[in-house]
Design a protein around this motif. Structure first.
Motif, PDB file in Angstrom:
ATOM      1  N   ALA A 151      65.407   0.931 -17.827  1.00  0.00           N
ATOM      2  CA  ALA A 151      64.410   0.536 -18.834  1.00  0.00           C
ATOM      3  C   ALA A 151      65.079   0.313 -20.181  1.00  0.00           C
ATOM      4  CB  ALA A 151      63.326   1.605 -18.939  1.00  0.00           C
ATOM      5  N   ALA A 152      66.000   1.196 -20.537  1.00  0.00           N
ATOM      6  CA  ALA A 152      66.702   1.065 -21.817  1.00  0.00           C
ATOM      7  C   ALA A 152      67.548  -0.198 -21.853  1.00  0.00           C
ATOM      8  CB  ALA A 152      67.579   2.287 -22.055  1.00  0.00           C
ATOM      9  N   LEU A 153      68.108  -0.591 -20.702  1.00  0.00           N
ATOM     10  CA  LEU A 153      68.895  -1.826 -20.644  1.00  0.00           C
ATOM     11  C   LEU A 153      68.016  -3.041 -20.971  1.00  0.00           C
ATOM     12  CD1 LEU A 153      71.205  -1.289 -17.537  1.00  0.00           C
ATOM     13  CD2 LEU A 153      71.938  -1.707 -19.881  1.00  0.00           C
ATOM     14  N   THR A 154      66.777  -3.008 -20.523  1.00  0.00           N
ATOM     15  CA  THR A 154      65.869  -4.117 -20.843  1.00  0.00           C
ATOM     16  C   THR A 154      65.635  -4.191 -22.343  1.00  0.00           C
ATOM     17  OG1 THR A 154      64.755  -3.899 -18.704  1.00  0.00           O
ATOM     18  CG2 THR A 154      63.573  -5.090 -20.429  1.00  0.00           C
ATOM     19  N   TYR A 155      65.330  -3.046 -22.942  1.00  0.00           N
ATOM     20  CA  TYR A 155      65.105  -3.027 -24.394  1.00  0.00           C
ATOM     21  C   TYR A 155      66.389  -3.355 -25.145  1.00  0.00           C
ATOM     22  CZ  TYR A 155      60.336  -1.255 -24.141  1.00  0.00           C
ATOM     23  OH  TYR A 155      58.980  -1.142 -23.928  1.00  0.00           O
ATOM     24  N   GLY A 156      67.510  -2.813 -24.680  1.00  0.00           N
ATOM     25  CA  GLY A 156      68.785  -3.059 -25.347  1.00  0.00           C
ATOM     26  C   GLY A 156      69.222  -4.505 -25.251  1.00  0.00           C
ATOM     27  N   PHE A 157      68.937  -5.150 -24.125  1.00  0.00           N
ATOM     28  CA  PHE A 157      69.313  -6.548 -23.947  1.00  0.00           C
ATOM     29  C   PHE A 157      68.583  -7.443 -24.950  1.00  0.00           C
ATOM     30  CE2 PHE A 157      68.376 -10.713 -22.020  1.00  0.00           C
ATOM     31  CZ  PHE A 157      69.662 -11.191 -21.845  1.00  0.00           C
ATOM     32  N   ASP A 159      67.297  -6.364 -27.815  1.00  0.00           N
ATOM     33  CA  ASP A 159      67.426  -5.872 -29.192  1.00  0.00           C
ATOM     34  C   ASP A 159      68.790  -5.232 -29.362  1.00  0.00           C
ATOM     35  OD1 ASP A 159      66.722  -5.273 -31.782  1.00  0.00           O
ATOM     36  OD2 ASP A 159      65.530  -3.511 -31.279  1.00  0.00           O
ATOM     37  N   ARG A 160      69.831  -5.995 -29.011  1.00  0.00           N
ATOM     38  CA  ARG A 160      71.171  -5.396 -28.942  1.00  0.00           C
ATOM     39  C   ARG A 160      71.808  -5.153 -30.306  1.00  0.00           C
ATOM     40  NH1 ARG A 160      74.056  -9.773 -25.248  1.00  0.00           N
ATOM     41  NH2 ARG A 160      71.966  -9.843 -24.380  1.00  0.00           N
ATOM     42  N   ASP A 161      71.232  -5.682 -31.371  1.00  0.00           N
ATOM     43  CA  ASP A 161      71.772  -5.439 -32.705  1.00  0.00           C
ATOM     44  C   ASP A 161      71.152  -4.204 -33.360  1.00  0.00           C
ATOM     45  OD1 ASP A 161      73.414  -7.688 -32.609  1.00  0.00           O
ATOM     46  OD2 ASP A 161      71.799  -9.004 -33.296  1.00  0.00           O
ATOM     47  N   ALA A 162      70.254  -3.551 -32.644  1.00  0.00           N
ATOM     48  CA  ALA A 162      69.561  -2.388 -33.210  1.00  0.00           C
ATOM     49  C   ALA A 162      70.512  -1.212 -33.363  1.00  0.00           C
ATOM     50  CB  ALA A 162      68.387  -1.998 -32.319  1.00  0.00           C
ATOM     51  N   ASP A 163      70.156  -0.307 -34.241  1.00  0.00           N
ATOM     52  CA  ASP A 163      70.870   0.963 -34.409  1.00  0.00           C
ATOM     53  C   ASP A 163      69.797   2.030 -34.501  1.00  0.00           C
ATOM     54  OD1 ASP A 163      72.409   3.134 -34.950  1.00  0.00           O
ATOM     55  OD2 ASP A 163      73.432   2.278 -36.694  1.00  0.00           O
ATOM     56  N   GLY A 186      75.330  -3.011 -29.696  1.00  0.00           N
ATOM     57  CA  GLY A 186      75.349  -3.470 -28.315  1.00  0.00           C
ATOM     58  C   GLY A 186      75.700  -2.400 -27.299  1.00  0.00           C
ATOM     59  N   THR A 187      75.864  -1.159 -27.766  1.00  0.00           N
ATOM     60  CA  THR A 187      76.193  -0.054 -26.871  1.00  0.00           C
ATOM     61  C   THR A 187      74.965   0.812 -26.630  1.00  0.00           C
ATOM     62  OG1 THR A 187      78.494   0.031 -27.630  1.00  0.00           O
ATOM     63  CG2 THR A 187      77.625   2.006 -26.558  1.00  0.00           C
ATOM     64  N   LEU A 188      74.699   1.147 -25.360  1.00  0.00           N
ATOM     65  CA  LEU A 188      73.626   2.064 -25.004  1.00  0.00           C
ATOM     66  C   LEU A 188      74.270   3.361 -24.533  1.00  0.00           C
ATOM     67  CD1 LEU A 188      72.407  -0.895 -24.580  1.00  0.00           C
ATOM     68  CD2 LEU A 188      70.714   0.244 -23.174  1.00  0.00           C
ATOM     69  N   ASP A 360      78.271  -9.900 -22.090  1.00  0.00           N
ATOM     70  CA  ASP A 360      79.649  -9.442 -22.328  1.00  0.00           C
ATOM     71  C   ASP A 360      79.793  -8.618 -23.601  1.00  0.00           C
ATOM     72  OD1 ASP A 360      79.409 -11.392 -24.235  1.00  0.00           O
ATOM     73  OD2 ASP A 360      81.039 -12.661 -23.498  1.00  0.00           O
ATOM     74  N   ASP A 361      78.745  -8.597 -24.458  1.00  0.00           N
ATOM     75  CA  ASP A 361      78.810  -7.779 -25.664  1.00  0.00           C
ATOM     76  C   ASP A 361      78.026  -6.482 -25.507  1.00  0.00           C
ATOM     77  OD1 ASP A 361      76.355  -9.023 -25.534  1.00  0.00           O
ATOM     78  OD2 ASP A 361      76.164  -9.285 -27.703  1.00  0.00           O
ATOM     79  N   MET A 362      77.589  -6.181 -24.271  1.00  0.00           N
ATOM     80  CA  MET A 362      76.843  -4.945 -24.023  1.00  0.00           C
ATOM     81  C   MET A 362      77.724  -3.919 -23.312  1.00  0.00           C
ATOM     82  SD  MET A 362      73.024  -6.154 -22.832  1.00  0.00           S
ATOM     83  CE  MET A 362      72.456  -4.442 -22.780  1.00  0.00           C
ATOM     84  N   VAL A 363      77.563  -2.674 -23.720  1.00  0.00           N
ATOM     85  CA  VAL A 363      78.275  -1.565 -23.093  1.00  0.00           C
ATOM     86  C   VAL A 363      77.263  -0.459 -22.833  1.00  0.00           C
ATOM     87  CG1 VAL A 363      80.084   0.172 -23.345  1.00  0.00           C
ATOM     88  CG2 VAL A 363      80.407  -2.116 -24.319  1.00  0.00           C
ATOM     89  N   MET A 364      77.342   0.156 -21.665  1.00  0.00           N
ATOM     90  CA  MET A 364      76.426   1.242 -21.356  1.00  0.00           C
ATOM     91  C   MET A 364      77.192   2.475 -20.913  1.00  0.00           C
ATOM     92  SD  MET A 364      73.526   1.584 -18.397  1.00  0.00           S
ATOM     93  CE  MET A 364      74.753   2.153 -17.226  1.00  0.00           C
TER      94      MET A 364
END
Length: 583
Positions: A151-157, A159-163, A186-188, A360-364
């Protein structure tokens, strides 16, 4: 083109998604729906039906249908269906096969690989059973991921610039999970997780069914045995009433005949939203405990959480929303459909595995949801008591991870130890889950307390490497537990074990660290008495950090030791001979 699909294998409903054209998208089944009921039925002619047809059959022929079998995953319990016996993985595989066939029809090609989600609090056996179900369905399971993480990956994808710091409240049909995480650049990063494997929307429906039956002078268990058709139809009516509480203060439940039929003049029982909340009070209280546990494990207060996100269809219930609102003092978010968000996130995870350019800019990062450790014994006066549990990797530790502890023999001249490896949180091993064992032999005979080192190394694939060694002889013993990783070939497991070596950290074997330890031990008697205690305490912490093998902790403690030396006017250099300390 072959796709790696993402599958949300739910207690009540399941769905499949795929990542293509830079986005996760849901796959519709043969009936045009994205949700496939997790129900399996067998018709009179022996034909197996899955999904909506089986759900309809459950009302008229409950003895020919099975549902909520996700709760039996990882157990030895079987389900009797039309005179045949099925295990939970077998029933789940039929749902997965149906999803796979729908995906193949939609994508126009074979689907052989998948990411499957499970509740964060599923134990080792439950995860293993889920992978087995995937294999039975003809799928290579590339990864098992936790539902709140998906679920967090969906939100993170999106809104990947969020902090921000998020807490995911995931209440599905049969399970409940809470996961606290941080999103930045971009990191979860998963911080902590907690939950309960036997708490979900189905339990709330059962409370309503029991309440109506009580007004009719019947108990639920008795009615299920004597009038199964009545109960099957009544459960459908109560599910409808439960949904009515989303907008209405009062719901009407029609009472079916013993044969399950609903007549025009059927008895009607009114149930208020307040009455439903009252009979569900104990279930609501059970929601609070995992939420509190996740916050405590993370050292976070409710006011430090930026967003509260609801996942799972059961979170639509007003009593659940009100509880969450009360705990966090704010309105929870539900930006994405709570029934669909986990499946979409599984597709994002599939894209990460496939190295899709769109992610490619996402890390989990994820955590180990359970504590891992070994059985130990304790000495009480002249009596030795075994059966105690000593953690090595604590729950909510970020993975991959490698941790080490030292243990000693209990008796004189003891030359071997059988390490019993467990997963769980209880003080005694009898209440935890045994994963495997490792025999250590050739310990030099001597008095009690002869040391052995035990190191656990755990990765995202669920591979646990347990290594034991005898410091005095240097002899090592290793076992690799792959209970989570049945989908991996021997070559893939070997490659994963090789990658685990990069996770391991042995600061005590580094000559620079040995040299620093010896130097401080040599000069400690030369520092002023007023300063000796500080140096002693810092050196003790340095020795403990060398044994623990935590990179970040060790780096901080080592730097702290160098700072203390510097404050005493002693400059230390790793690469040159050290002068004597100044008096």
């Amino acid at each position: 083109m072959e796709y790696v699909v993402g599958i949300d294998l739910g207690t009540t409903n399941s769905l499949c998604a795929v990542f293509r054209n830079g986005q996760p998208e849901l796959i519709r089944n043969a009936h045009g729906d994205v949700l496939t009921p997790s129900v399996v039925g067998i018709l009179q002619d022996g034909q197996v039906v899955v999904g909506a047809p089986a759900k309809e059959l459950r009302v008229t022929s409950p003895d020919r249908c099975a549902s909520a079998f996700k709760r039996l995953m990882g157990t030895n319990r079987n389900v009797s269906l039309a005179g045949k016996t099925f295990s939970a993985p077998e029933l789940s595989s039929l749902v997965l096969r149906s999803l796979r066939e729908d995906a193949e029809a939609a994508l126009g090609g074979p689907v052989t690989e998948a990411v499957i989600t499970v509740p964060a609090y599923f134990n080792d056996f439950q995860r293993k059973a889920t992978k087995h179900a995937g294999e039975l369905a003809g799928l290579k399971v590339r990864r098992i991921i936790n539902e709140p993480t998906a679920a967090a990956l969906t939100y993170g994808f999106h809104d990947r610039d969020a902090d921000k710091k998020l807490i995911i409240i995931d209440l599905g049909g049969g399970t409940f999970d809470v996961t606290l995480m941080q999103i930045f650049e971009g990191t979860l990063e998963i911080i902590s997780t907690a939950g309960e494997s036997f708490l979900g929307g189905e339990d709330f429906t059962d409370r309503l069914v029991a309440t109506v039956l009580k007004q009719l002078g019947m108990a639920l268990e008795t009615a299920e045995h004597k009038t199964p058709l009545l109960v099957a139809r009544l459960r459908e009516e109560c599910e409808r009433a439960k949904r009515a509480f989303l907008t209405e203060e009062l719901a009407v439940v029609r009472v079916p005949e013993e044969n399950g039929e609903l007549r025009e003049d059927a008895k009607r029982i009114k149930v208020s939203r307040e009455a439903f909340a009252k009979v569900s009070g104990e279930l609501v209280e059970r929601l609070r405990k995992p939420i509190g546990k996740a916050l405590r494990d993370a050292g976070t207060g409710p006011d430090e959480v930026d967003d509260v996100i609801l996942v799972g269809g059961a979170t639509r219930m007003p009593i659940v929303r009100e509880t969450v609102r009360e705990l966090f003092g704010r309105e929870p978010l539900c930006t994405f459909n709570p029934d669909e968000v986990v499946g979409l996130g599984a597709a994002v995870q599939a894209a990460l595995i496939a190295d899709d350019a769109a992610v490619d800019d996402m890390v989990m990062t994820d955590v180990c949801p359970f504590t891992l450790g070994i059985e130990t014994a304790k000495q009480f006066a002249h009596q030795t008591m075994d059966g105690y549990y000593t953690p090595i990797i604590h729950r909510n530790t970020t993975i991959p991870v490698s941790r080490e502890e030292f243990f000693g023999t209990m008796t004189a001249s003891q030359t071997e130890i059988l390490l019993q490896i467990y997963q769980g949180e209880s003080r005694r091993v009898k209440d935890n889950l045994k994963l495997g064992e490792l025999k250590v032999t050739g310990i030099p005979a001597g008095p009690p307390g002869q040391q052995i080192g035990v190191r656990f190394t755990y990765d995202l694939n669920g591979i646990l490497e347990v290594e034991a060694y005898i410091p005095e002889t240097g002899r090592r013993f290793v076992t690799v537990l792959t209970n989570h990783a049945r989908h991996m070939s021997e070559a893939e497991v070997a490659a994963a074990v090789e990658r685990l070596r990069a996770v391991k950290f042995y600061p005590r074997d580094d000559v620079k660290n040995q040299r620093l330890l010896l130097f401080v031990e040599r000069i400690i008697g030369e520092v002023p008495p007023m300063e000796r205690q500080t140096l002693e305490e810092t050196l003790t912490a340095f020795e403990a950090a060398m044994a623990a093998g935590d990179r970040e902790q060790f780096a901080a403690v080592r730097q702290g030791l160098l700072v203390v030396l510097s404050s005493l006017g002693i400059e230390y250099d790793d690469y040159r001979e050290q002068p004597d300390a100044e008096n």
